[in-house]
Design an enzyme around this catalytic site. Structure first.
Site, PDB file in Angstrom:
ATOM      1  N   ALA A 170       0.489  -1.431  -0.245  1.00  0.00           N
ATOM      2  CA  ALA A 170       0.110  -0.195  -0.185  1.00  0.00           C
ATOM      3  C   ALA A 170       1.019   1.710  -0.033  1.00  0.00           C
ATOM      4  CB  ALA A 170      -1.264   0.325   1.458  1.00  0.00           C
ATOM      5  N   LYS A 171       0.493   2.340  -0.811  1.00  0.00           N
ATOM      6  CA  LYS A 171       0.916   3.303  -0.757  1.00  0.00           C
ATOM      7  C   LYS A 171       0.675   4.964   0.275  1.00  0.00           C
ATOM      8  CE  LYS A 171       2.679   6.669  -4.343  1.00  0.00           C
ATOM      9  NZ  LYS A 171       4.478   6.327  -3.810  1.00  0.00           N
ATOM     10  N   VAL A 172       1.111   4.494   1.474  1.00  0.00           N
ATOM     11  CA  VAL A 172       1.002   4.675   3.224  1.00  0.00           C
ATOM     12  C   VAL A 172       1.679   6.120   2.857  1.00  0.00           C
ATOM     13  CG1 VAL A 172       0.486   4.181   5.697  1.00  0.00           C
ATOM     14  CG2 VAL A 172      -0.378   2.848   3.524  1.00  0.00           C
ATOM     15  N   TYR A 176       6.958   6.201   4.514  1.00  0.00           N
ATOM     16  CA  TYR A 176       6.884   7.470   3.599  1.00  0.00           C
ATOM     17  C   TYR A 176       8.624   7.595   4.071  1.00  0.00           C
ATOM     18  CZ  TYR A 176       6.269   5.643  -0.845  1.00  0.00           C
ATOM     19  OH  TYR A 176       5.953   5.020  -1.729  1.00  0.00           O
TER      20      TYR A 176
END
Ligand code: PMP
Length: 320
Positions: A170-172, A176
């Site tokens: 998931a691009k959470v 990052y």
């Protein structure tokens, strides 16, 4: 210089403050969107996002948004994992993107950033029962790394987040911090980029990009189960390699030292595009220059992205 160009072409892009964005169902100016200090996602990283590129084709005076639907589909998956209520279809989010691009009237390469996040101004480290918001902003964006001459990488001492700790697929937003630690450490040590290993010690990806090696004429890339973000660019390149260049990709776990003995290597992603890796941990990759398959794929990728490949126009959404 900007004024000179403007006088010649009549092109006067909006400032960031004046640019149009989409936020909670309305088109607004960037400067009119405000978020409170207590916003949940700001404290706990409970947001997910996308990065989408749109390329300006000067000859056709057209802007093409690349693989936009694939990005919005991934955003829906990320939102599902985070239990974020995202009440828009892929078509609705795509339409909103086209609309803000048109309103802004850009005639240069653009980066689009959709963001769905827990926006309640509430304390509470949890996912359920926290209200969310959705917005899209965009802004002019050139090369994120040096795609022409290539990059020097180090294997990071920071490991990639594990699926059972924080979901890499998931691009959470919160995840990052993992990328930022690896990237900053690499830069401070004099490298351009980091390559991160997963918890098992296998190669996972770059700090914000997927990785490919070329060995004996075949592409190698880590599988989805090695804690990568399954890149839209990664999938597109595998398709281009297979269908247009007749080059197969093997998805399998990759050892650290395979990086040292690869014939070629490159990073790929919306931001980094296709970036040749020239060295890893002070070992030249191949002969230390961008390899032939890397260069061929890179050229094809840019041709497709800029709308110069008829058969791949289906990957693009024209803006004007
Ligand atoms: N991995 C990570 C961690 C990223 O941030 C990105 C950029 N979104 C990628 C891989 C590449 O993904 P994509 O090709 O979809 O941009």
């Amino acid at each position: 210089m900007a004024l000179e160009t403007e006088a010649k072409t009549g092109y006067s892009p909006p400032t960031q403050a004046e640019s149009w964005v989409f936020f909670n169902g309305e088109f607004q100016r960037y400067k009119d969107v405000h978020l409170g200090l207590m916003t949940h996602a700001l404290h706990y990283g409970t947001g997910c996002f996308e990065g989408i590129r749109a390329y300006w084709n000067e000859a056709q005076e057209q802007m093409f948004c690349l693989l936009m639907e694939d990005h919005f589909k991934r955003l829906q998956l990320s939102a599902k994992i985070l239990q974020i209520d995202l009440p828009y279809s892929v078509a609705q989010m795509s339409e909103a993107t086209v609309e803000i691009m048109r309103r802004n009237g850009w005639r240069e390469d653009i980066y689009v950033r959709p963001l769905a996040f827990k926006s309640d101004e509430k304390i509470g480290v949890k996912l359920k029962g926290i209200g969310s918001s959705f917005g899209i902003y965009a802004s002019p964006f050139g090369n994120y790394v040096d795609v022409d001459s290539g990059i020097h990488c180090k294997v990071s001492s920071w490991r990639r987040v594990d699926d059972n700790a924080a979901p890499a697929r998931a691009k959470v937003t919160g995840i990052y911090i993992n990328s930022a630690l690896a990237k900053s450490d690499a830069e401070e040590d004099g490298y351009d980029e980091a390559i991160v290993l997963n918890q098992d010690g296998h190669v996972s990806e770059g700090s914000a990009a997927n990785i490919f090696l070329v060995k004996d004429g075949v592409l190698l890339t880590p599988p989805a189960s090695d804690n990568i973000l399954e890149g839209v660019t990664r999938r597109a390149l595998m398709t281009l390699a297979r269908e247009d260049l007749g080059i197969a990709t093997v998805e399998r776990s990759i050892d650290r030292t395979e990086l040292y003995v690869a014939d070629e290597a490159f990073l790929c992603g919306t931001g980094v595009q296709v970036s040749p890796i020239l060295s890893v941990d002070h070992r030249q990759v191949g002969d230390g220059t961008a390899g032939p398959i890397t260069k061929e794929l890179q050229q094809l990728y840019f041709d497709v992205a800029k709308g110069r490949v008829e058969e791949r126009l289906g990957w693009l959404t024209p803006i004007y």
